[in-house]
Design a protein around this motif. Structure first.
Motif, PDB file in Angstrom:
ATOM      1  N   LYS A 123       0.676  -0.649  -0.001  1.00  0.00           N
ATOM      2  CA  LYS A 123       0.206   0.061   0.242  1.00  0.00           C
ATOM      3  C   LYS A 123       0.966   0.610   0.167  1.00  0.00           C
ATOM      4  O   LYS A 123       0.324   2.308  -0.660  1.00  0.00           O
ATOM      5  CB  LYS A 123      -1.180  -0.465   1.224  1.00  0.00           C
ATOM      6  N   ASP A 126       2.256   1.464  -3.053  1.00  0.00           N
ATOM      7  CA  ASP A 126       0.941   2.479  -4.397  1.00  0.00           C
ATOM      8  C   ASP A 126       2.059   3.721  -4.156  1.00  0.00           C
ATOM      9  O   ASP A 126       1.325   4.699  -5.204  1.00  0.00           O
ATOM     10  CB  ASP A 126       0.220   1.934  -4.427  1.00  0.00           C
ATOM     11  N   GLU A 127       1.299   4.294  -3.358  1.00  0.00           N
ATOM     12  CA  GLU A 127       1.083   5.761  -2.672  1.00  0.00           C
ATOM     13  C   GLU A 127       2.475   6.716  -2.949  1.00  0.00           C
ATOM     14  O   GLU A 127       2.126   7.286  -3.745  1.00  0.00           O
ATOM     15  CB  GLU A 127       0.963   5.963  -1.024  1.00  0.00           C
ATOM     16  N   LYS A 151       5.266   9.157   6.140  1.00  0.00           N
ATOM     17  CA  LYS A 151       4.918   7.567   5.366  1.00  0.00           C
ATOM     18  C   LYS A 151       5.811   7.251   5.047  1.00  0.00           C
ATOM     19  O   LYS A 151       5.913   6.317   5.034  1.00  0.00           O
ATOM     20  CB  LYS A 151       3.892   8.276   4.199  1.00  0.00           C
TER      21      LYS A 151
END
Length: 302
Positions: A123, A126-127, A151
């Motif tokens: 995830k 992908d971000e 992040k």
């Protein structure tokens, strides 16, 4: 596949390239961090490797291993040294069973953690890919850059947690395996436990084959260059979709080798074979067995 991104991706060229980077994406330093992560730990090869390692752990067998802390005896020492077999015979069965239940739960939790870590890594990848491919003026906002930095750090920490969970082997004793009074009376060494992981067993489909009335099965252990001795495997054979006149055939074998010939099969029938490690007294978790379907050939004529 390695990813790259330039200022041209935001539709700006020439002397305005620096201004384009500031208005169309994160700062150059932050963008470089993202691209470096996408090109190394988060590239396609690395993600595939994580997935393979996760699948191997899901298919492995887990055992509770008990070991002693005292050193091996000195041949010159006349002191009586209790053998491992005699030492293990003193273990309280109820304490051992409770430790096995706790260890089973521990394995399930670790596998669930690995699944969650893998999902979070994919995830996050992908971000970050979306960030370097989009043109959003809001990304120059200080708070957005702070969130991106968080992040990145979170993904790096999750990658580390994934590796740490893979290599964790310690199992802490929460129950006394040998009654206290026996420890006091005999002066036995301190015991510890750890998690022993054995790699999955897989059929070698290139070497396995059938004749009209038999099947020759071959299997191997993942990442094992040479067959290990003192291994026991359990093999099951079951006829699939028998016709009414057939007698349903089901066989179970225990084998100490890495191959087995199954005889007395019927011609032109499909059989499902499975192989797994034979269950041992210290097995705590094994939820998977390898399956393979083979069809016997037609019976010879004449």
């Amino acid at each position: 596949m390695p990813l790259s991104q330039s200022s041209e991706g935001c539709g700006q060229t020439g002397d305005n390239s620096q201004e384009a980077n500031m208005t169309c994406g994160p700062s150059l330093d932050l963008r470089a961090q993202i691209l470096q992560l996408l090109n190394t730990d988060l590239n396609c090869s690395s993600i595939k490797s994580l997935q393979c390692r996760l699948e191997i752990m899901q298919k492995s067998s887990y055992y509770l291993e008990i070991y002693r802390h005292d050193p091996p005896p000195d041949p010159k020492d006349q002191q009586v040294y209790m053998s491992n077999s005699n030492l293990l015979a003193l273990i309280d069965p109820s304490g051992m069973q409770r430790m096995k239940v706790l260890t089973t739960d521990l394995v399930k939790v670790r596998l669930a953690l690995l699944e969650e870590y893998y999902a979070q890594i994919v995830k996050g990848r992908d971000e970050l890919m979306a960030v370097v491919n989009q043109c959003d003026p809001d990304l120059v906002d200080y708070r957005d850059q702070q969130e991106l930095q968080k992040k990145i750090l979170y993904i790096i920490q999750t990658l580390s947690d994934f590796d740490g969970t893979l290599t964790a082997r310690q199992v802490y004793l929460k129950h006394r395996l040998i009654p206290h009074e026996i420890h006091i009376a005999t002066g036995l060494p301190r015991l510890s436990t750890s998690l022993l992981i054995k790699m999955p067993v897989m059929f070698n489909r290139d070497r396995s084959y059938t004749t009209w009335n038999a099947a020759m099965l071959h299997w191997e252990v993942i990442d094992q260059e040479q067959p290990e001795g003192d291994q026991q495997f359990e093999v099951h054979c079951r006829m699939l979709q028998p016709i009414p006149a057939d007698e349903v055939q089901m066989f179970t074998f225990t084998c100490g080798d890495y191959s087995l010939q199954v005889n007395n099969l019927m011609p032109e029938r499909s059989y499902q074979f499975s192989v797994k490690r034979d269950e041992a007294c210290n097995l705590v978790y094994a939820s998977w067995s390898e399956l393979m379907i083979l069809q016997t050939k037609a019976a010879p004529t004449g």
